[in-house]
Motif scaffolding. Structure first.
Motif, short mmCIF file in Angstrom:
data_model
loop_
_atom_site.label_atom_id
_atom_site.label_comp_id
_atom_site.label_asym_id
_atom_site.label_seq_id
_atom_site.Cartn_x
_atom_site.Cartn_y
_atom_site.Cartn_z
N UNK A 163 0.82 -1.22 0.00
CA UNK A 163 0.00 0.00 0.00
C UNK A 163 0.86 1.27 0.00
N UNK A 164 0.27 2.34 -0.52
CA UNK A 164 0.85 3.69 -0.42
C UNK A 164 2.23 3.76 -1.03
N UNK A 165 2.37 3.25 -2.26
CA UNK A 165 3.68 3.28 -2.89
C UNK A 165 3.60 3.66 -4.35
N UNK A 166 4.76 3.72 -4.99
CA UNK A 166 4.86 4.03 -6.42
C UNK A 166 5.98 3.17 -6.99
N UNK A 167 5.70 2.53 -8.12
CA UNK A 167 6.69 1.68 -8.77
C UNK A 167 6.75 2.02 -10.25
N UNK A 168 7.97 2.23 -10.75
CA UNK A 168 8.21 2.50 -12.16
C UNK A 168 8.80 1.24 -12.80
N UNK A 169 8.23 0.85 -13.95
CA UNK A 169 8.79 -0.26 -14.73
C UNK A 169 9.10 0.29 -16.12
N UNK A 170 10.37 0.53 -16.38
CA UNK A 170 10.79 1.07 -17.67
C UNK A 170 10.76 -0.04 -18.72
N UNK A 171 10.67 0.34 -19.99
CA UNK A 171 10.58 -0.69 -21.05
C UNK A 171 11.69 -1.73 -20.97
N UNK A 172 12.92 -1.32 -20.65
CA UNK A 172 14.03 -2.26 -20.59
C UNK A 172 13.93 -3.20 -19.39
N UNK A 173 13.05 -2.88 -18.44
CA UNK A 173 12.92 -3.67 -17.22
C UNK A 173 11.72 -4.61 -17.24
N UNK A 174 10.92 -4.55 -18.30
CA UNK A 174 9.64 -5.25 -18.32
C UNK A 174 9.82 -6.76 -18.16
N UNK A 175 10.77 -7.35 -18.88
CA UNK A 175 10.92 -8.81 -18.81
C UNK A 175 11.37 -9.25 -17.42
N UNK A 176 12.30 -8.51 -16.83
CA UNK A 176 12.76 -8.85 -15.48
C UNK A 176 11.64 -8.71 -14.46
N UNK A 177 10.73 -7.77 -14.72
CA UNK A 177 9.60 -7.55 -13.82
C UNK A 177 8.53 -8.62 -14.02
#
Length: 411
Positions: A163-177
């Motif tokens: 809860x109460x957070x923010x997460x960025x997933x950049x295009x280069x990180x999508x597969x690892x995510x």
């Protein structure tokens, strides 16, 4: 755009434990304690729970009786949909002040395309933090934000940041995510599809991604297989579609025991019609069609609907139509488990010329219901209600003085 958000223009914003958080805001003495919003009684269902309650295993759609066994110290509140709709309207207005490209998914979540807001408010990460701060300052509740290049990944990111957070997933990180996530995280994977995939030994999104699309299609169907294969590689071309109009709204009630008394059903239909009309007024809509749902003791379910001559948001008009639909069924002491009232074919009240169609009687009813709305906002739900709903005949089999349980269904 800064390096921290390159290629990320889609935000998914999700209120944290929305209904429960709004109730804690209204009852600050409950802050930090387990709170459950939902119906009481044997058939009540949890619609929302604070994270303090979730730590005990409580979750939405769980029977309230089971939730209380898991967390006996929880406070159970019936909920106030009109209040939640009012808070939702304010939050969505904030989103639209940032970008016109807002796609609401429900009262408590939405996608935003912020590609055009950068010059004014900064990169998408700054905009996400700005939203979180504004929601907390103005509404006293928290939200979580996912920032990504697609709707699918942004939604997963907001879930991971709760809860109460923010997460960025950049295009280069999508597969690892994506690839370490369980296959159940993919949109379109329900319980049955997940069972099929697990039988094939596909436990993670990465496992699924490396299976040929044709193999998936043979296992789960051509369309579903192609869809899941694309998502597993992070491919989601859907755009944010702004202002998807509400198509329907309603309320339903599961009785504590099966009911065969038409008078009890009529009173429940009145209660549900009042709730539905309140939701229409809170969102600025009128309905063209009223429908009812009746579920019998054996879980057989039927629906009936009727289109009105003039769109309305008046509870009495909804009730008159719902009661007529029910009476036309000609049920002879049938045992009924659930009834529901739904408003369909919604139209914007502000854009509909209806007032000239109303006679003095209908105007009076609407004015009275608007006054009841104001009283509910000030004193709580149910502060003003039809006299018929003040004293209810007990539900057969539930004891001579049993009061009607709080609503047991609905989000």
């Amino acid at each position: 755009m800064s390096d921290r958000a390159t290629g990320c223009t889609v935000l998914h914003v999700d209120m944290d434990a929305f209904f429960a958080s709004v109730e804690v805001r209204r009852h600050p003495e409950l802050a930090g304690t387990p709170v459950i919003v939902g119906g009481a009684g044997n058939r009540g269902v949890v619609t929302s729970a604070t994270y303090e309650a979730r730590r005990y295993g409580v979750h939405s759609a769980m029977p309230t009786s089971r939730a209380l066994r898991l967390c006996p110290t929880a406070t159970v509140l019936p909920g106030d949909m009109a209040l939640y709709a009012e808070v939702s309207r304010s939050v969505m207005a904030l989103f639209r002040s940032i970008t016109p490209l807002v796609e609401p998914l429900s009262l408590d979540e939405a996608f935003l395309d912020v590609s055009g807001a950068g010059r004014r408010l900064g990169d998408p990460v700054a905009i996400g933090e700005y939203i979180r701060g504004r929601v907390f300052d103005e509404q006293g509740i928290t939200c979580s934000v996912g920032v990504a290049g697609s709707k699918f990944v942004a939604k997963l990111a907001s879930t991971r940041s709760k809860p109460d957070g923010l997460l960025v997933v950049r295009p280069a990180e999508v597969m690892d995510f994506l690839h370490p996530l369980p296959v159940g995280a993919l949109w379109g994977v329900g319980a049955k599809t997940e069972e099929v995939l697990l039988r094939l030994g596909l436990r993670t999104v990465g496992d699924l991604a490396h299976v040929p699309a044709r193999t998936l299609q043979r296992a789960v169907g051509q369309a579903a297989g192609a869809h899941l294969h694309e998502l597993a590689w992070g491919r989601d071309p859907r755009r944010v579609v702004p202002d998807e109009p509400d198509r329907s709204t309603g309320a339903e009630e599961t009785f504590g025991t099966d009911v065969d008394d038409p008078a009890v059903i009529h009173r429940e239909l009145l209660h549900l019609a009042e709730r539905t009309a309140g939701r229409l007024r809170s969102t600025g809509h009128l309905t063209r069609t009223v429908s009812i749902k009746v579920r019998f003791a054996d879980f057989t379910t039927i629906t009936r609907s009727r289109t009105l001559k003039v769109p309305t948001d008046v509870g009495q008009e909804l009730y008159d139509t719902a009661r007529a639909l029910f009476d036309a069924l000609g049920l002879d002491r049938a045992r009924i488990r659930l009834v529901g009232v739904r408003a369909e074919g919604l139209v914007e009240a502000a854009a509909t010329a209806r007032q000239l169609e109303l006679g003095a009687r209908e105007h009076g009813r609407r004015d009275a219901e608007l006054a009841a709305d104001r009283a509910a906002r000030r004193f709580g739900a149910g502060a003003v209600r039809p006299a018929t709903l003040i004293t209810r005949t007990h539900v057969p089999g539930a004891g001579p003085s049993r009061r009607r349980p709080p609503p047991g269904t609905g989000r």
